[in-house]
Design an enzyme around this catalytic site. Structure first.
Site, mmCIF file in Angstrom:
data_model
loop_
_atom_site.group_PDB
_atom_site.id
_atom_site.type_symbol
_atom_site.label_atom_id
_atom_site.label_comp_id
_atom_site.label_asym_id
_atom_site.label_seq_id
_atom_site.Cartn_x
_atom_site.Cartn_y
_atom_site.Cartn_z
ATOM 1 N N GLU A 1 -11.232 0.583 -3.497
ATOM 2 C CA GLU A 1 -10.588 1.118 -2.290
ATOM 3 C C GLU A 1 -9.322 1.868 -2.683
ATOM 4 O OE1 GLU A 1 -10.212 -2.573 -0.233
ATOM 5 O OE2 GLU A 1 -8.386 -3.159 -1.290
ATOM 6 N N ASP B 1 0.811 -1.220 0.000
ATOM 7 C CA ASP B 1 0.000 0.000 0.000
ATOM 8 C C ASP B 1 0.847 1.274 0.000
ATOM 9 O OD1 ASP B 1 -2.122 -1.831 0.352
ATOM 10 O OD2 ASP B 1 -1.958 -1.678 2.524
#
Length: 559
Positions: A187, A17
């Site tokens: 997301e 991420d």
């Protein structure tokens, strides 16, 4: 020596991420840390090729409350975003272990100190991000659950945020539900502004094989976003399960001073088949804009193993710290604090470990690395969920496995008693690991045992299995030993070292070709990659410490 090319992954090992920002000639990057402490490692570069870890954003327990039980290794910090505006750095993220709490911390120096947390009370969902518009307004984006019969009922939403009061203001709006019909897990949203358009870039398809980056745009920051006809702009799912880099996605864009663009993203390197022991790592690729939309890795559309350093950055990399990213460790623990590569599970508590003239001293804590009784081949799976709520830590200090072929060894001094064990472990989670334990056997004799614990599924039911791969008896007066693990691909070997009267270490292999294929996160469950660490536990709490005099880790010749 400084790298002369950008080599992927730029941040190897479990670093998922990624989020990036640029301040003049300097780039700063953060990644998720889940239940490891300190949290949110932060890296610096001037050329996108050579990266140095400069600290952690969350390095105080009050910033990062975590559960003690590491049954929740995949809790903690999800998907941080780093941004810079008018002299201040902002990092926004979600603490999953404390009820989906989204919060912001700030700093003037990215190396710290960072502020206490500002919780955004009415910010629901995960993966928050910040966008600073030209008119001075700031916007929050994140995910939200919606009432959808298709997909997984998730969408991207946004709202204006007041950073003086650290709260949302104005209307909350659904911005986009993703590019695909019945989009799964939209997301990781980020907003960018270019040529009068607002671009909303997200991840979708889940963080495993079908992961992807998609993009949409709007003339208004909280307007109706329309998806790009060429979506996804990045994925490897069409390359099959034999392509060496897989599940790429969850990207963030950065613009260089010369006007060019790059994207950082997560991905996994495959090991001997479809095994992802290292977890999700940080990769990078150049981006060009064509007809108002971004094209990633022009000409191939996939992440390459290397790219040239941009010409505009070759002059600015002279100020880099040549120490670089800590992918190698060789320490006798004589420094006043641990290096940046080391982590605990859960928050640090005074006395859990200490550094002294004896090296690293790790306290024996009543919490085993496998925190339940294993009855033969299986155990009560429901016990796992009840253990999630306990606050007691495990005695563990570890660092990421960052190489497909590696060596790791430690020297420890320990006088084990009944119910005590210490040693070295390759850890994926609380039920998938390979341990090298120095302990007493059932006859009260000292031994070293190589043990694997893994999750298996039979007839749609989950079980936990334990297997002993080798043992070695030690002399009654033998307290000081070396433990060594060598990994090549999905096979690990374990040796025990004893010093002779001249101080020369002689090693005896006790386990060979131990199958580690189950150590990938998709096999074992959760979101992290393998850690290699030192551990100590006992059947009851004690003030007794195990001395680890030395530890080394590094890349091994894969051949």
């Amino acid at each position: 020596m400084l790298k002369t090319k950008i080599k992927n992954p730029i941040i190897p090992g479990f670093h998922p991420d990624p989020s990036i920002c640029r301040v003049d000639d300097d780039f700063y990057l953060v990644t998720s840390s889940f239940s490891f402490y300190p949290g949110v490692p932060i890296f610096h570069s001037r050329d996108l090729a050579n990266w140095e870890q400069i600290g952690y954003v969350l390095d105080r327990p009050e910033q990062l409350p975590l559960p003690g039980s590491y049954s929740m290794l995949s809790g903690g910090i999800f998907a941080p975003t780093i941004r810079y505006h008018e002299g201040t750095f902002y990092m926004i993220t979600t603490n999953m272990s404390r009820g989906f709490r989204n919060f912001i911390v700030t700093a003037q120096n990215p190396a710290g100190p960072w502020s206490d947390i500002y919780v955004i009370e009415d910010a629901v969902g995960i993966d928050p991000s910040l966008f600073f518009d030209d008119d001075g307004k700031v916007y929050y984006t994140g995910t939200i659950r919606v009432n959808e019969e298709d997909g997984n009922g998730q969408a991207i939403w946004g709202s204006e945020i007041d950073l003086d009061q650290m709260k949302l203001v104005g209307e909350k709006k659904i911005l986009w539900k993703g590019a695909m019909e019945k989009s799964f897990s939209p997301e990781g949203p980020h907003i960018y502004k270019k040529d009068g358009w607002y671009y909303l870039m997200i991840a979708e398809g889940g963080t495993e094989h079908f992961h992807a980056v998609t993009i949409s745009r709007s003339k208004e920051v909280l307007g109706n976003y329309e998806g790009y006809e060429g979506n996804p702009i990045l994925t490897h799912r069409h390359l099959g399960k034999e392509y060496p880099i897989c599940n790429v996605g969850h990207g963030d864009l950065v613009q260089l001073k010369d006007g060019s663009w790059y994207m950082v993203m997560l991905g996994s390197r495959l090991i001997e088949g479809y095994h992802k022991i290292l977890g999700r790592e940080t990769f990078i690729a150049p981006v060009v804009w064509e007809d108002g939309w971004p094209i990633v890795s022009l000409g191939t559309g996939k992440i390459e193993l290397e790219y040239p350093i941009p010409d505009s950055l070759t002059e600015s990399n002279n100020g880099l710290n040549v120490n670089g990213l800590p992918t190698e460790t060789d320490t006798d623990f004589k420094e006043k604090k641990l290096g940046y590569e080391w982590n605990e599970i859960g928050n640090h508590k005074e006395g859990d470990y200490r550094l002294s003239e004896n090296g690293l001293e790790l306290r024996l804590i009543q919490n085993e690395l496998v925190p339940w009784e294993i009855d033969g081949e299986s155990s009560n799976v429901f016990e796992r969920f009840s253990l999630m709520k306990r606050e007691k830590k495990v005695g563990f200090i570890g660092r990421r496995q960052q190489h497909i072929a590696f060596h790791a060894k430690t020297e420890l001094c320990f006088e084990p008693e009944a119910g005590e064990a210490a040693g070295i472990v390759v850890l994926q989670n609380d039920s998938n690991q390979i341990r090298v334990e120095y302990r007493l056997n059932e006859s009260g004799k000292k031994e070293v045992a190589c043990i694997s614990t893994r999750t298996v599924v039979r007839e749609n039911k989950q079980y936990f299995e334990e297997q002993i791969h080798g043992k070695m008896l030690l002399a009654d007066d033998q307290n000081d030993i070396w433990l060594k693990v060598n990994g090549r691909g999905i096979h690990y070997s374990v040796s025990v070292g004893i010093a002779d009267e001249n101080g020369q270490i002689g090693y005896r292999q006790i386990a060979e070709n131990v199958d580690a294929s189950f150590m990938g996160s998709e096999t074992s469950g959760g979101y992290i990659g393998a850690y290699i660490g030192l551990f100590a536990f006992a059947k009851q709490d004690t003030e007794k410490y195990v001395q680890f005099k030395h530890f080394s880790y590094g890349e091994e010749n894969a051949k």
